[in-house]
Structure formats: structure tokens, C-alpha cells
Motif scaffolding. Structure first.
Motif, mmCIF file in Angstrom:
data_model
loop_
_atom_site.group_PDB
_atom_site.id
_atom_site.type_symbol
_atom_site.label_atom_id
_atom_site.label_comp_id
_atom_site.label_asym_id
_atom_site.label_seq_id
_atom_site.Cartn_x
_atom_site.Cartn_y
_atom_site.Cartn_z
ATOM 1 N N ILE A 29 -5.206 9.713 11.907
ATOM 2 C CA ILE A 29 -4.194 10.210 11.066
ATOM 3 C C ILE A 29 -4.688 10.980 9.952
ATOM 4 O O ILE A 29 -5.586 10.538 9.223
ATOM 5 N N THR A 58 -9.086 9.396 6.483
ATOM 6 C CA THR A 58 -9.881 9.935 7.308
ATOM 7 C C THR A 58 -10.554 11.116 6.709
ATOM 8 O O THR A 58 -11.373 11.636 7.292
ATOM 9 N N VAL A 82 0.148 -2.982 10.405
ATOM 10 C CA VAL A 82 -0.417 -1.642 10.700
ATOM 11 C C VAL A 82 -1.785 -2.280 11.051
ATOM 12 O O VAL A 82 -2.471 -2.747 10.370
ATOM 13 N N GLY A 138 0.821 -1.088 0.059
ATOM 14 C CA GLY A 138 0.015 -0.133 0.026
ATOM 15 C C GLY A 138 0.771 1.276 0.039
ATOM 16 O O GLY A 138 0.648 2.252 0.548
ATOM 17 N N ILE A 159 -8.211 -1.600 3.652
ATOM 18 C CA ILE A 159 -9.318 -0.802 3.277
ATOM 19 C C ILE A 159 -10.201 -0.683 4.423
ATOM 20 O O ILE A 159 -10.291 -1.325 5.342
ATOM 21 N N ASN A 205 1.076 -2.671 5.061
ATOM 22 C CA ASN A 205 0.490 -1.393 5.434
ATOM 23 C C ASN A 205 -1.020 -1.361 4.556
ATOM 24 O O ASN A 205 -1.912 -0.758 5.245
ATOM 25 N N ILE A 239 -2.558 -7.277 -3.393
ATOM 26 C CA ILE A 239 -1.978 -8.393 -2.181
ATOM 27 C C ILE A 239 -2.870 -9.443 -1.934
ATOM 28 O O ILE A 239 -2.622 -10.566 -1.339
ATOM 29 N N ILE A 264 -8.137 -8.523 2.745
ATOM 30 C CA ILE A 264 -6.892 -7.537 2.425
ATOM 31 C C ILE A 264 -6.280 -7.138 3.725
ATOM 32 O O ILE A 264 -5.084 -7.166 3.753
ATOM 33 N N THR A 291 -4.992 11.367 6.578
ATOM 34 C CA THR A 291 -4.924 11.021 5.058
ATOM 35 C C THR A 291 -6.357 10.851 4.449
ATOM 36 O O THR A 291 -7.183 11.462 4.833
HETATM 37 P P1 NAD Z 1 -5.142 4.940 2.161
HETATM 38 O O1 NAD Z 1 -6.602 4.597 1.567
HETATM 39 O O2 NAD Z 1 -4.698 6.458 1.963
HETATM 40 O O3 NAD Z 1 -3.846 4.050 1.513
HETATM 41 C C1 NAD Z 1 -3.853 2.572 1.471
HETATM 42 C C2 NAD Z 1 -3.131 1.899 0.138
HETATM 43 O O4 NAD Z 1 -3.235 0.615 0.329
HETATM 44 C C3 NAD Z 1 -3.757 2.389 -1.183
HETATM 45 O O5 NAD Z 1 -2.650 3.122 -1.687
HETATM 46 C C4 NAD Z 1 -4.421 1.488 -1.738
HETATM 47 O O6 NAD Z 1 -4.350 1.590 -3.093
HETATM 48 C C5 NAD Z 1 -3.441 0.395 -1.001
HETATM 49 N N1 NAD Z 1 -4.179 -1.000 -1.134
HETATM 50 C C6 NAD Z 1 -5.542 -1.152 -0.839
HETATM 51 N N2 NAD Z 1 -5.727 -2.480 -0.977
HETATM 52 C C7 NAD Z 1 -4.809 -3.005 -1.736
HETATM 53 C C8 NAD Z 1 -4.457 -4.389 -2.174
HETATM 54 N N3 NAD Z 1 -5.409 -5.242 -2.273
HETATM 55 N N4 NAD Z 1 -3.160 -4.879 -2.599
HETATM 56 C C9 NAD Z 1 -2.237 -3.831 -2.583
HETATM 57 N N5 NAD Z 1 -2.400 -2.484 -2.131
HETATM 58 C C10 NAD Z 1 -3.797 -2.128 -1.888
HETATM 59 O O7 NAD Z 1 -5.159 4.672 3.530
HETATM 60 P P2 NAD Z 1 -4.126 5.197 4.870
HETATM 61 O O8 NAD Z 1 -4.779 6.114 5.628
HETATM 62 O O9 NAD Z 1 -2.645 5.616 4.236
HETATM 63 O O10 NAD Z 1 -3.860 3.824 5.731
HETATM 64 C C11 NAD Z 1 -2.866 3.044 5.728
HETATM 65 C C12 NAD Z 1 -2.989 1.825 6.756
HETATM 66 O O11 NAD Z 1 -2.969 2.534 7.934
HETATM 67 C C13 NAD Z 1 -4.299 1.038 6.357
HETATM 68 O O12 NAD Z 1 -3.756 -0.366 6.851
HETATM 69 C C14 NAD Z 1 -5.186 1.607 7.578
HETATM 70 O O13 NAD Z 1 -6.047 0.696 7.875
HETATM 71 C C15 NAD Z 1 -4.213 2.056 8.681
HETATM 72 N N6 NAD Z 1 -4.995 3.017 9.681
HETATM 73 C C16 NAD Z 1 -5.073 4.289 9.189
HETATM 74 C C17 NAD Z 1 -5.449 5.234 9.783
HETATM 75 C C18 NAD Z 1 -5.825 6.762 9.573
HETATM 76 O O14 NAD Z 1 -6.187 7.458 10.281
HETATM 77 N N7 NAD Z 1 -5.604 7.031 8.426
HETATM 78 C C19 NAD Z 1 -5.913 4.914 11.358
HETATM 79 C C20 NAD Z 1 -5.726 3.519 11.563
HETATM 80 C C21 NAD Z 1 -5.052 2.743 10.780
#
Ligand code: NAD
Length: 486
Positions: free
Chosen positions: A425, A430, A377, A255, A330, A327, A303, A350, A427
């Protein structure tokens, strides 16, 4: 995402408005920037009876070039303070005219064996907390309670958690407080962790409890050092370049096209790793744009596809990999009564099952090298649960189970496995939240703001560090000490 409220209350006009209306004023956090010094200023050191970690602690503080002051309430260990050339003195609270603001407060509580011996903690923090400067750091060192010999010692050491977490809530102006339980014989392994917690790299990590284990098979060059608290860290080559701790390491990040994953790729590369980033085919352009300036490798794989583990293994085969960061994730939010079967299934697959399949393949083939690191993550949603996120919380709690169950199994190969659990976070994930929920997520933590992707990335880089070999099976929240699931 832009935090309009934080920007406003930190503008000259907004500062006046916030003051006159009594509004909370989150601090603009000091974050790591290449080229800026990470450490500096005055550090106050306190200790309880017979502090066992003072030798490595004083050596470390001296090595990063900061001035330390031993607190005079700790009269019992003054000879030790003198031996380490620590200045000694007493602190007056800042508002009573103390000249110096303190950058950090460090307390060695490792020798405390009974609740009646906790009083020096009161004396030290009572005197020093108000002198802690902007984005200051508090680190308390103890012994893992579960390894203590008797119930009284266990009780006193466990009590440190309540103190440290409360200090995180009382400290103001972007300060953090964390507790590090250092097992007997692991004092020489503290440095990577102390560097992380004292630097701006840990800007959004507060109220956490981390355990550093000693010796055992996790120590890769076991024959080269004695099992004492002081001494050389045999996990690290000598000399060791702390600016490029991941030099010659290869890191796989799923990701990696955007958000937190792109930040992880960038921080790991900055610390010297060659990064192999994976993302879905539709994100190929963004993935390549992220990896190109890092001289990394972009792989467009889903993945969750059945063939993904074999494809990844084939892509890594020649040189293997040292660090795997799971990382990609979804969300497909709906209350469970309204959730489709497909939404449930894809999130579990995923966010969790794909990780298991990839790890199993890389481990079985020896592609993830001995001494390696796996970092998952998770999320505070996986700790606290969340209405409308049964699928997501299930997957993220599963990530924690994975870490806990695999850590002992990987020990013999010197591989550590840990998870980070981000809170709110900033992003694209959120940014999709409804406004009221987003504001609540941002403010309901001790730092009263959301974190940045780099905060999660820096925490992962610390866990991936060769000097973090003593840390495994743990979950570190990157949530500004969120009230959710606390
Ligand atoms: P995001 O949606 O901006 O990025 C996620 C990335 O993963 C994307 O580039 C997406 O294309 C990729 N992805 C999704 N499915 C995929 C697959 N099947 N194969 C390959 N790549 C795939 O999300 P983010 O906010 O950057 O979050 C990243 C991680 O952090 C996630 O696991 C999310 O659950 C976790 N997280 C985020 C927050 C937050 O506040 N943003 C909080 C807690 C946990």
C-alpha cells in the motif's frame, strides 16, 4: 506515494512507448468517489444446475438498477431467468463485434454437487470474459465446501477457488475476481458483500474467498425472519440507508493520524460513524488535523502503555463503541541474528499484545457493544513471512490467530472479528523501502500496482457494515492478488 511508472504508461506518450516495447500497462483503477454512481452498465448472470441463490441475486441486481443478462448456456434455469425478467442472450467476444461491454460477471454455482457439473462455468466465462470492461467485476457464488453433505459436493465447491483465482489472473484492465461462499439460509445476507465486490470500493481486492454464515446467534433480531436464502435481512433496520450504513455507530481507530489509519477514519466517518482516533502524543497535531474535518474525537495515547486500555475504556465509557479497528503498527526490520531484543519486543507489543489488552478490557466491561465489530490490520507478511521481518510477521500472523480464536467466542454476543491483510500500500511506511524492493512489491500482483490507503479503509468499512454480520473469523487480503503468500 506517486507510482511514476503507472502514471507514465498511462500518459499518451507512455502508452505508445509501452506498446512498442511490450511493457506491462497497469490500469488506472476506478475507485469510489462520493457523488459518482457505484453501479451501472450491463451485468451477465450465469448459473450451474439448480442455482439456489438466484432469487436473492436477481433481487439485488434489480435493486441497484443495473441491467442483467442471463447467459443462454444455463438453459436449465431459464424459467427462473424469465421469472426475474432477466434478458436472455448469448455473448460474442468483444473482439468479434459484440456491442456491449459487460460491467460484471456473476455466476451462481451454489447448486453444483459434482465435479461433472462444473462445465457451465467454462461455458459462461469462455463466452463472457473477453467482453468484461475496464475495472470489471467477477463474483462467483458457492456453498462453503466444509458444510457440504458429501465428498463429491465438497470437492466441486472447493474447485471454485481455483477457477476464481485463475480468472483474477486472466482478467485484464483492472478487473477483479472474488468467490463468496454463502451458507445455506444466508442468501438474504449477501447484499452488503455483493455491493462491496461489485463497486469501485473493492478496487484492490481480488482473488479472495469470503464465507457468509447463516443464522445462529450472529443474527441479532433472530425472531424476525425465517432461515431461508431469500427474504429480509434482519441484520438491517428497514428502511436502510445504504449511503450511511454506519449512521449512529461509534468507531475507534488506532494509529489514525496518518496513512491507512487516517483513510479508515475518513471512510468510516463518510459512512456515518462518529470516529474516535488514537495516536501517539508526538502525532497529536496530525491526529487532530485528520479528525477535525470529520467531527471526530482525537485521543493522544500510546496503545502499548500499560495504562492505555483503562484510559481508552474511560474515554469511551459513557456511550460505548460499536467498531474497533486495530490499525496502529510499526516495523523495525532486521534479520533475526542482528535484531535487538527491544526491536523484537516493541513490534510484538504494539502490533499484537496491545490489541489483545484493549479488546479484553473493552469486552469485559461491555464497552464494545453487542452486535459490534472488531477488525485487525494484519499483513501479507504475516501470511507469507519475510526475510528481515521476523518480528513483524510474527505479530501479523498473531493478528490472524486472534481473529480465528476469538470469532467463536464472540458469536453469542453478535460481535464479529475479522482481519484485513494489506499487500503493498502506498504510504510513508512503504516509501521507506529500498527502490528495487518497492518496485517489486508494486508489480508482483494481478493489478501490477500498489494499493491506496482508501482500498484498505473501504474493505474495513465493508466488514464493519451492519449487513456483514455473517462474516467472522476471516482474513481478507487487500493486495491486488499479490503473488506473495498466495
Ligand atoms: P504508518 O506508519 O503510516 O502509520 C501508522 C500509525 O500508527 C502512525 O500514525 C503511528 O504514529 C501510529 N502508531 C504507531 N505506534 C503507535 C502506538 N504505540 N500507539 C498509537 N499509535 C501508534 O503506517 P501505515 O502504512 O499506515 O500502516 C498502518 C497499518 O497497516 C499497520 O498496522 C501496518 O503494519 C499495516 N500494513 C501496512 C502496509 C503498507 O503497505 N503500508 C502493508 C501491510 C500492513
Amino acid at each position: 506515494m506517486n507510482d511514476t511508472y503507472l502514471n507514465f504508461v498511462n500518459s499518451p506518450f507512455g502508452t505508445r512507448v509501452a506498446r512498442s516495447l511490450g511493457l506491462p500497462k497497469p490500469e488506472v483503477l476506478r475507485r469510489y468517489r462520493a457523488g459518482e454512481p457505484e453501479f451501472g452498465g450491463l451485468v451477465a448472470i450465469g448459473a450451474g444446475r439448480e442455482p439456489r441463490l438466484l432469487d436473492p441475486l436477481a433481487d439485488f441486481v434489480a435493486s441497484i438498477g443495473v441491467t442483467s443478462v442471463a447467459h443462454e448456456s444455463a438453459g436449465l434455469w431459464m424459467p427462473l431467468a424469465h421469472r426475474h425478467n432477466l434478458m436472455t442472450g448469448r455473448f460474442e467476444p468483444a473482439d468479434s463485434g459484440s456491442p456491449a461491454r459487460l460491467a460484471a460477471l456473476l455466476f451462481d454455482a451454489s447448486g453444483i454437487e459434482d465435479s461433472s457439473q462444473l462445465e457451465p462455468l467454462y461455458a459462461f466465462f469462455h463466452d463472457t470474459l473477453r467482453s468484461l470492461g475496464k475495472c470489471g467485476r467477477i463474483v462467483v457464488l458457492g456453498r462453503p465446501p466444509e458444510a457440504c453433505e458429501n465428498p463429491r459436493q465438497w470437492t466441486a465447491q472447493r474447485a471454485l477457488e481455483g477457477l476464481t483465482r485463475s480468472l483474477g489472473k486472466e482478467a485484464r484492465r483492472g478487473a477483479t475476481a472474488n468467490l463468496v461462499y454463502v451458507a445455506e439460509g444466508a442468501g438474504h445476507r449477501m447484499e452488503a458483500t455483493l455491493r462491496f465486490f461489485l463497486s469501485p470500493r473493492s478496487a484492490y481486492v481480488s482473488g479472495q474467498v469470503v464465507r457468509i454464515a447463516a443464522g445462529g446467534p450472529l443474527r441479532i433480531n433472530a425472531d424476525t425472519h425465517a432461515d431461508t436464502d431469500a427474504g429480509i435481512n434482519a441484520d438491517l433496520p428497514s428502511p436502510f440507508d445504504w449511503r450511511q450504513p454506519l449512521a449512529n455507530r461509534r468507531a475507534l481507530v488506532t494509529g489514525a493520524a496518518r496513512g491507512i489509519g487516517a483513510a479508515i477514519a475518513s471512510v468510516l466517518a463518510e459512512q456515518g460513524a462518529h470516529v474516535i482516533g488514537i495516536d501517539i502524543a508526538s502525532a497529536r497535531d496530525a491526529l487532530e488535523a485528520t479528525l477535525r474535518p470529520l467531527n471526530g474525537t482525537a485521543l493522544a495515547f500510546d496503545i502499548a502503555a500499560p495504562e492505555a486500555p483503562a484510559q481508552i475504556a474511560a474515554a469511551l465509557d459513557d456511550q460505548g463503541v460499536d467498531i474497533v479497528v486495530h490499525n496502529a503498527g510499526i516495523t523495525k526490520d532486521k534479520t533475526i541474528a542482528k535484531m535487538t531484543h527491544a526491536a523484537w519486543q516493541s513490534v510484538i507489543d504494539i502490533n499484537l499484545s496491545a490489541q489483545e489488552r484493549i479488546d479484553d478490557t473493552l469486552l469485559a466491561a461491555g464497552i464494545l457493544r453487542d452486535g459490534g465489530r472488531i477488525i485487525g490490520v494484519s499483513s501479507i507478511g504475516g501470511i507469507a513471512g519475510n526475510a528481515g521481518q521476523t518480528n513483524y510477521a510474527t505479530s501479523k500472523a498473531g493478528v490472524i490467530g486472534r481473529v480465528e480464536s476469538m470469532a467463536p467466542r464472540l458469536r453469542a454476543r453478535g460481535i464479529s472479528i475479522n482481519a484485513v491483510a494489506p499487500g503493498f500500500i502506498e504510504t510513508q511506511m512503504t516509501a521507506k523501502m529500498p527502490l528495487a524492493l518497492r518496485e517489486a512489491g508494486r508489480r508482483m500482483n494481478s493489478l501490477a500496482q500498489g494499493g491506496q490507503p482508501a482500498d484498505v479503509a473501504q474493505t474495513i468499512a465493508w466488514l464493519a457494515h451492519p449487513g456483514s454480520a455473517g462474516i467472522s473469523g476471516q482474513v481478507v487480503r487487500v493486495c491486488g492478488q499479490s503473488l506473495i503468500g498466495a
